[in-house]
Design a protein around this motif. Structure first.
Motif, PDB file in Angstrom:
ATOM      1  N   ILE A  21       0.848  -1.332   0.078  1.00 43.52           N
ATOM      2  CA  ILE A  21      -0.124  -0.048  -0.045  1.00 43.52           C
ATOM      3  C   ILE A  21       0.960   1.137   0.064  1.00 43.52           C
ATOM      4  CG2 ILE A  21      -1.762   1.408   1.226  1.00 43.52           C
ATOM      5  CD1 ILE A  21      -2.820  -1.308   2.324  1.00 43.52           C
ATOM      6  N   GLY A  22       2.020   1.239   0.758  1.00 36.45           N
ATOM      7  CA  GLY A  22       2.647   2.439   0.888  1.00 36.45           C
ATOM      8  C   GLY A  22       3.522   2.633  -0.405  1.00 36.45           C
ATOM      9  N   PHE A  23       3.952   1.579  -1.144  1.00 43.88           N
ATOM     10  CA  PHE A  23       4.546   1.848  -2.294  1.00 43.88           C
ATOM     11  C   PHE A  23       3.545   2.324  -3.551  1.00 43.88           C
ATOM     12  CE2 PHE A  23       8.035   0.108  -0.164  1.00 43.88           C
ATOM     13  CZ  PHE A  23       9.347   0.919  -0.436  1.00 43.88           C
ATOM     14  N   GLU A  24       2.444   1.691  -3.375  1.00 42.52           N
ATOM     15  CA  GLU A  24       1.411   2.087  -4.364  1.00 42.52           C
ATOM     16  C   GLU A  24       1.106   3.426  -4.180  1.00 42.52           C
ATOM     17  OE1 GLU A  24      -1.970  -0.514  -4.293  1.00 42.52           O
ATOM     18  OE2 GLU A  24      -0.763  -2.149  -5.275  1.00 42.52           O
ATOM     19  N   LEU A  25       1.204   4.055  -3.005  1.00 44.80           N
ATOM     20  CA  LEU A  25       0.778   5.522  -2.807  1.00 44.80           C
ATOM     21  C   LEU A  25       1.705   6.382  -3.483  1.00 44.80           C
ATOM     22  CD1 LEU A  25      -0.776   5.528   0.645  1.00 44.80           C
ATOM     23  CD2 LEU A  25      -2.095   5.828  -1.335  1.00 44.80           C
ATOM     24  N   ILE A  26       3.246   5.784  -3.156  1.00 46.32           N
ATOM     25  CA  ILE A  26       4.073   6.697  -3.804  1.00 46.32           C
ATOM     26  C   ILE A  26       4.132   6.405  -5.418  1.00 46.32           C
ATOM     27  CG2 ILE A  26       6.878   6.798  -4.235  1.00 46.32           C
ATOM     28  CD1 ILE A  26       6.999   5.552  -1.248  1.00 46.32           C
ATOM     29  N   CYS A  27       3.701   5.390  -5.963  1.00 49.47           N
ATOM     30  CA  CYS A  27       3.581   5.471  -7.536  1.00 49.47           C
ATOM     31  C   CYS A  27       2.342   6.268  -7.791  1.00 49.47           C
ATOM     32  CB  CYS A  27       3.375   3.911  -7.829  1.00 49.47           C
ATOM     33  SG  CYS A  27       4.761   2.823  -7.710  1.00 49.47           S
ATOM     34  N   ILE A  28       1.544   6.307  -6.959  1.00 47.13           N
ATOM     35  CA  ILE A  28       0.278   7.038  -7.536  1.00 47.13           C
ATOM     36  C   ILE A  28       0.503   8.720  -7.539  1.00 47.13           C
ATOM     37  CG2 ILE A  28      -2.000   8.130  -6.440  1.00 47.13           C
ATOM     38  CD1 ILE A  28      -2.485   5.334  -5.698  1.00 47.13           C
ATOM     39  N   LEU A  29       1.508   8.904  -6.546  1.00 45.89           N
ATOM     40  CA  LEU A  29       2.149  10.441  -6.518  1.00 45.89           C
ATOM     41  C   LEU A  29       2.850  10.892  -7.678  1.00 45.89           C
ATOM     42  CD1 LEU A  29       2.870  10.990  -2.934  1.00 45.89           C
ATOM     43  CD2 LEU A  29       1.026  12.059  -3.914  1.00 45.89           C
ATOM     44  N   PHE A  30       3.673   9.771  -8.282  1.00 43.31           N
ATOM     45  CA  PHE A  30       4.427  10.021  -9.279  1.00 43.31           C
ATOM     46  C   PHE A  30       3.572   9.971 -10.708  1.00 43.31           C
ATOM     47  CE2 PHE A  30       8.092   8.727  -6.850  1.00 43.31           C
ATOM     48  CZ  PHE A  30       8.782   9.968  -6.895  1.00 43.31           C
ATOM     49  N   ASN A  31       2.588   9.161 -10.627  1.00 37.82           N
ATOM     50  CA  ASN A  31       1.449   9.199 -11.890  1.00 37.82           C
ATOM     51  C   ASN A  31       0.714  10.527 -11.897  1.00 37.82           C
ATOM     52  OD1 ASN A  31       2.454   6.791 -12.735  1.00 37.82           O
ATOM     53  ND2 ASN A  31       0.835   5.438 -11.486  1.00 37.82           N
ATOM     54  N   ILE A  32       0.418  11.215 -10.766  1.00 40.26           N
ATOM     55  CA  ILE A  32      -0.441  12.281 -10.804  1.00 40.26           C
ATOM     56  C   ILE A  32       0.555  13.463 -11.399  1.00 40.26           C
ATOM     57  CG2 ILE A  32      -1.198  14.148  -9.321  1.00 40.26           C
ATOM     58  CD1 ILE A  32      -2.234  11.736  -7.469  1.00 40.26           C
ATOM     59  N   ASN A  33       1.980  13.470 -10.653  1.00 38.03           N
ATOM     60  CA  ASN A  33       2.879  14.621 -11.328  1.00 38.03           C
ATOM     61  C   ASN A  33       2.928  14.316 -12.630  1.00 38.03           C
ATOM     62  OD1 ASN A  33       4.904  16.262 -11.173  1.00 38.03           O
ATOM     63  ND2 ASN A  33       6.371  14.724 -11.349  1.00 38.03           N
ATOM     64  N   HIS A  34       3.029  12.999 -13.203  1.00 33.15           N
ATOM     65  CA  HIS A  34       3.215  12.830 -14.822  1.00 33.15           C
ATOM     66  C   HIS A  34       2.172  13.312 -15.644  1.00 33.15           C
ATOM     67  CE1 HIS A  34       4.682  11.031 -18.473  1.00 33.15           C
ATOM     68  NE2 HIS A  34       3.435  10.346 -18.504  1.00 33.15           N
ATOM     69  N   ASN A  35       0.753  13.199 -15.057  1.00 30.49           N
ATOM     70  CA  ASN A  35      -0.454  13.528 -15.727  1.00 30.49           C
ATOM     71  C   ASN A  35      -0.599  15.090 -15.517  1.00 30.49           C
ATOM     72  OD1 ASN A  35      -1.126  10.915 -16.494  1.00 30.49           O
ATOM     73  ND2 ASN A  35      -2.086  10.723 -14.610  1.00 30.49           N
ATOM     74  N   ILE A  36      -0.057  15.670 -14.526  1.00 30.81           N
ATOM     75  CA  ILE A  36      -0.221  17.218 -14.592  1.00 30.81           C
ATOM     76  C   ILE A  36       0.711  17.744 -15.597  1.00 30.81           C
ATOM     77  CG2 ILE A  36       0.487  19.082 -13.174  1.00 30.81           C
ATOM     78  CD1 ILE A  36      -0.910  17.561 -10.639  1.00 30.81           C
ATOM     79  N   GLU A  37       1.998  17.043 -15.576  1.00 25.92           N
ATOM     80  CA  GLU A  37       2.908  17.575 -16.621  1.00 25.92           C
ATOM     81  C   GLU A  37       2.473  17.498 -18.066  1.00 25.92           C
ATOM     82  OE1 GLU A  37       6.543  15.391 -15.999  1.00 25.92           O
ATOM     83  OE2 GLU A  37       7.364  16.401 -14.351  1.00 25.92           O
ATOM     84  N   LYS A  38       1.689  16.245 -18.258  1.00 21.75           N
ATOM     85  CA  LYS A  38       0.968  16.141 -19.669  1.00 21.75           C
ATOM     86  C   LYS A  38      -0.021  17.275 -19.890  1.00 21.75           C
ATOM     87  CE  LYS A  38      -0.244  12.059 -19.971  1.00 21.75           C
ATOM     88  NZ  LYS A  38      -0.631  10.627 -20.339  1.00 21.75           N
ATOM     89  N   LEU A  39      -0.758  17.479 -18.975  1.00 21.09           N
ATOM     90  CA  LEU A  39      -1.628  18.600 -18.973  1.00 21.09           C
ATOM     91  C   LEU A  39      -1.194  19.782 -19.424  1.00 21.09           C
ATOM     92  CD1 LEU A  39      -4.457  17.544 -16.323  1.00 21.09           C
ATOM     93  CD2 LEU A  39      -4.587  17.422 -18.895  1.00 21.09           C
ATOM     94  N   ALA A  40       0.053  20.293 -18.606  1.00 24.44           N
ATOM     95  CA  ALA A  40       0.516  21.318 -18.564  1.00 24.44           C
ATOM     96  C   ALA A  40       1.028  21.725 -19.834  1.00 24.44           C
ATOM     97  CB  ALA A  40       1.495  21.853 -17.734  1.00 24.44           C
ATOM     98  N   ASN A  41       1.710  20.495 -20.638  1.00 28.31           N
ATOM     99  CA  ASN A  41       2.237  20.559 -22.009  1.00 28.31           C
ATOM    100  C   ASN A  41       1.295  20.851 -22.927  1.00 28.31           C
ATOM    101  OD1 ASN A  41       4.983  20.300 -20.895  1.00 28.31           O
ATOM    102  ND2 ASN A  41       4.916  18.097 -20.814  1.00 28.31           N
ATOM    103  N   GLU A  42       0.193  20.289 -22.866  1.00 30.91           N
ATOM    104  CA  GLU A  42      -0.794  20.255 -23.751  1.00 30.91           C
ATOM    105  C   GLU A  42      -1.614  21.692 -23.976  1.00 30.91           C
ATOM    106  OE1 GLU A  42      -3.939  17.269 -22.960  1.00 30.91           O
ATOM    107  OE2 GLU A  42      -2.581  15.486 -23.529  1.00 30.91           O
ATOM    108  N   LYS A  43      -1.522  22.307 -22.611  1.00 27.72           N
ATOM    109  CA  LYS A  43      -2.259  23.650 -22.442  1.00 27.72           C
ATOM    110  C   LYS A  43      -1.204  24.533 -23.030  1.00 27.72           C
ATOM    111  CE  LYS A  43      -4.123  26.922 -19.348  1.00 27.72           C
ATOM    112  NZ  LYS A  43      -4.384  27.393 -17.953  1.00 27.72           N
TER     113      LYS A  43
END
Length: 109
Positions: A80-102
């Motif tokens: 669970i702990g490592f999945e939460l860390i992975c989720i944080l990195f996935n959120i960061n990656h998706n926000i970067e994609k949204l910012a680049n698209e904008k």
């Protein structure tokens, strides 16, 4: 997480200014090391409980079941702990994609 970092593409600027994340690459390694230590700790408790049975049956029984609970709870909580860390990195990656698209859509207009 299949985000493989090519270290040949990693520049000093990327490394010092956090332009690219290298932590997701190491999460799997650290996860397996943590699981290894959980197995060692729980086996030590379980095997150590047999030595306690000669002194106190109840203390040996508690230690034996504590080792089993440590094994199960350790595996689940580590996952669970490592999945939460992975989720944080996935959120960061998706926000970067949204910012680049904008920024790309704004420059095209």
């Amino acid at each position: 997480m299949n985000n493989k970092i090519k270290f040949s593409d990693l520049t000093i600027k990327d490394f010092f200014f956090f332009n690219r994340m290298i932590t997701p690459t190491f999460i799997t390694i650290v996860y397996w090391i943590a699981l290894f230590f959980i197995v060692i700790a729980s086996l030590t408790m379980i095997l150590g409980s047999f030595a306690l049975f000669t002194y106190s049956f109840s203390a040996g029984l508690v230690t034996f079941f504590s080792g089993i609970v440590t094994f199960i709870a350790g595996f689940i909580s580590t996952r669970i702990g490592f999945e939460l860390i992975c989720i944080l990195f996935n959120i960061n990656h998706n926000i970067e994609k949204l910012a680049n698209e904008k920024t790309n859509s704004e420059t095209q207009e």
